[in-house]
Design an enzyme around this catalytic site. Structure first.
Site: not given
Ligand SMILES: *Cc1c(COP(=O)(O)O)cnc(C)c1O
Length: 400
Positions: A188, A247, A216
């Site tokens: 990320s 996302k 992502h």
């Molecule tokens: C953003 C993210 C999460 C968390 O996801 P949410 O739905 O925002 O709780 C988990 N793993 C990774 C790799 C992320 O980038």
């Protein structure tokens, strides 16, 4: 009495002062519009290079319409956990769609991607004889999942396959009851992709269960945005795929796509599933609409990648260090927290919002701006942002 109460939390002021002294303190920025490519943040209109709204779906009419319709039909909340009376038709429908989209037997949705990782790690790693193996740059929710698990854990240096192999060859791993090998699909902070073919090969050789967190990568990589497993044509060889609905899918939630037996197991073991309420129907409905769009409107994904290629290429031509990024997340590495902050502030003044990221979120010497382009950015938005990056970079003596 009043004085005593004030003092009860007095130690926090010192902690906050320490953060300020270390340059780690920041205040929340307030988004005053929808999450869009051009948005108003703290009263200023900016080209937004900071959200995870990869496909621009946060304001898509089909998602908004689906959410509204769900509210009219089912109300605004479920008022129960999934295992009591919080499993609505829309939750089941969403899970069927997710499983079909991912090409797996089943899927199970959680309140967020964070809770999904915590739930799966904790539920599968239930004994000291188990071993959880994790990339050092995996997401915080995997780190916390590992902390809540009863197993031991081993962390390997980022994408270091030699180190991973030697962990898997160690007596501890060989003697373990279960081995869970966890990696982000796309990392990320750096936007680089995990070497999944090598990871899968090692896992098959040493009998480890691979779990890929595609937060992502879903909606970004692979055909129709199916994720890294599809990107590397590894379908059927990665037993556990995690995704987020927060996302590219533009709403809220997380899921695990896997075999039916894992779903059945998690329904009985996963604590966030058992003890925290399910999504409002509008969230589930918006997610279903998003998946439909992924399946039927590949133009959005094409535009995301066109924008990504253009933006990256231009940044590199300007002489910025963009690390090993191969996705829409492009770090602009300036190697110093103060410089990263100055650059971010200058850009904001000029109408571009790109967040600075310092230690400890990234390693010392890797301080950066983190930029994310989306399908919703126009060429004009991107050119504007690039021009301002050039101007600020030159003013700070970072590029020629
Ligand atoms: C953003 C993210 C999460 C968390 O996801 P949410 O739905 O925002 O709780 C988990 N793993 C990774 C790799 C992320 O980038």
């Amino acid at each position: 009495m009043r004085g005593a109460q004030r003092d009860a939390l007095g130690f926090l002021q010192e902690e906050i002062q320490t953060l300020k002294d270390q340059g780690r303190y920041s205040r929340l920025r307030i988004l005053e519009t929808a999450q869009e490519a051009v948005a108003v943040v703290d009263g200023k209109r900016v080209v937004n290079l900071t959200s995870n709204n990869y496909l621009g779906l946060t304001t898509h009419p089909k998602l908004k319409g689906a959410a509204r319709e769900a509210i009219d039909r089912y109300g605004v909340g479920s008022a129960a956990v999934r295992t009591i009376i919080g499993t609505m038709t829309l939750h089941e429908e969403l899970e069927r769609r997710l499983a079909r989209f991912k090409g797996t037997e089943s899927a199970l949705v959680f309140q967020s991607g964070f809770t999904t990782n915590v739930a799966v790690c904790q539920s599968l790693m239930t004994s000291e004889e188990d071993l959880l193996i994790s990339d050092e740059l995996n997401h915080a929710s995997i780190v916390d999942g590992a902390r809540l698990a009863k197993s031991s854990r081993k962390v390997y240096p980022h994408k270091d396959m030699k180190a991973l192999r030697s962990i898997l060859e160690s007596p501890q791993a060989r003697g373990a009851r279960r081995r869970l090998l966890v990696t982000d699909g796309v990392f990320s902070m750096d936007g680089d992709i995990a070497p999944l073919p090598e990871i899968v090969e090692l896992a098959e050789k040493y009998e480890a269960i691979v779990m890929v967190d595609d937060a992502h990568a879903s909606g970004v990589l692979g055909e129709n945005g199916r994720g890294t497993v599809d990107h590397f044509r590894l379908s059927g060889r990665v037993p556990i795929q995690i995704g987020t609905l927060s996302k590219a899918i533009a709403s809220l939630g997380g899921y695990v796509a896997s075999r039916r037996v894992l779903r059945e197991y998690l329904e009985h073991w996963a604590r966030p599933f058992l003890f925290s309420s399910s999504h409002p129907p509008s969230v589930a409905a918006a997610c279903i609409a998003a998946i439909e769009i992924l399946e039927t409107e590949p133009e959005l994904l094409e535009r995301l990648w066109e924008n990504t290629r253009f933006f990256k290429e231009e940044l590199r031509k300007m002489g910025w260090d963009t690390g090993e990024s191969a996705t829409p997340i492009t770090p602009v590495i300036v190697k110093d927290t103060d410089v990263a902050r100055r650059l971010s502030e200058m850009l904001f003044e000029e109408g571009v919002f790109a967040l600075w990221i310092g230690y400890p979120t990234v390693a010392k010497g890797k301080e950066r701006l983190r930029t994310i382009v989306t399908a919703a950015h126009t060429m004009e938005d991107l050119r504007f942002a690039l021009e301002k990056l050039k101007k600020a970079g030159r003013a700070l003596g970072l590029i020629a």
